[in-house]
Design a protein around this motif. Sequence first.
Motif, PDB file in Angstrom:
ATOM      1  N   TYR A 141      -5.903  -3.879   5.860  1.00 53.08           N
ATOM      2  CA  TYR A 141      -6.434  -3.765   4.508  1.00 53.08           C
ATOM      3  C   TYR A 141      -6.429  -5.135   3.835  1.00 53.08           C
ATOM      4  O   TYR A 141      -5.371  -5.738   3.673  1.00 53.08           O
ATOM      5  CB  TYR A 141      -5.626  -2.743   3.712  1.00 53.08           C
ATOM      6  N   ASP A 156      -6.739  -1.982  -2.229  1.00 54.49           N
ATOM      7  CA  ASP A 156      -5.962  -1.208  -1.253  1.00 54.49           C
ATOM      8  C   ASP A 156      -4.481  -1.182  -1.602  1.00 54.49           C
ATOM      9  O   ASP A 156      -3.722  -0.404  -1.032  1.00 54.49           O
ATOM     10  CB  ASP A 156      -6.134  -1.797   0.140  1.00 54.49           C
ATOM     11  N   ASP A 214       0.866  -1.182   0.000  1.00 57.88           N
ATOM     12  CA  ASP A 214       0.000   0.000   0.000  1.00 57.88           C
ATOM     13  C   ASP A 214       0.896   1.223   0.000  1.00 57.88           C
ATOM     14  O   ASP A 214       1.564   1.486   0.992  1.00 57.88           O
ATOM     15  CB  ASP A 214      -0.889  -0.017   1.238  1.00 57.88           C
TER      16      ASP A 214
END
Length: 125
Positions: free
Chosen positions: A106, A111, A98
């Motif tokens: 996540y 994401d 990410d």
Amino acid sequence: QVQLVESGGGLVQTGASLRLSCAASGQTFSNSMAWFRQALGKEREFVATIYRAGVNVAYGDSVKGRFTISRDKAKNTVSLQMDSLKPEDTAIYYCAVDPEGRYGVYRRQTDYMTWGHGTQVTVSS
């Protein structure tokens, strides 16, 4: 631009262990990193995620208790220790990061913006 390279896949028998590693070319320690997998003919599935050195660790239901995610800040790697492997674990395993450095857990593919090319894990019965 961070680049990710997975390694450690292979062919093993049911009940065996494998350790996957994902090496990042840029600094990623302040970012969530995750492992996903995709079996032939199926959608990509969340496996595990970790933020920094052990915060916000989470696992998919199908691997909970058998897989362990960890990361090494000095080596800039994230690893996935896979124990008690089953034939249904057979898939291509992908590492992802990410890039926004958000704090949280996540689990969605969306994401994560940067992905490796994957490493094949095959578990024979």
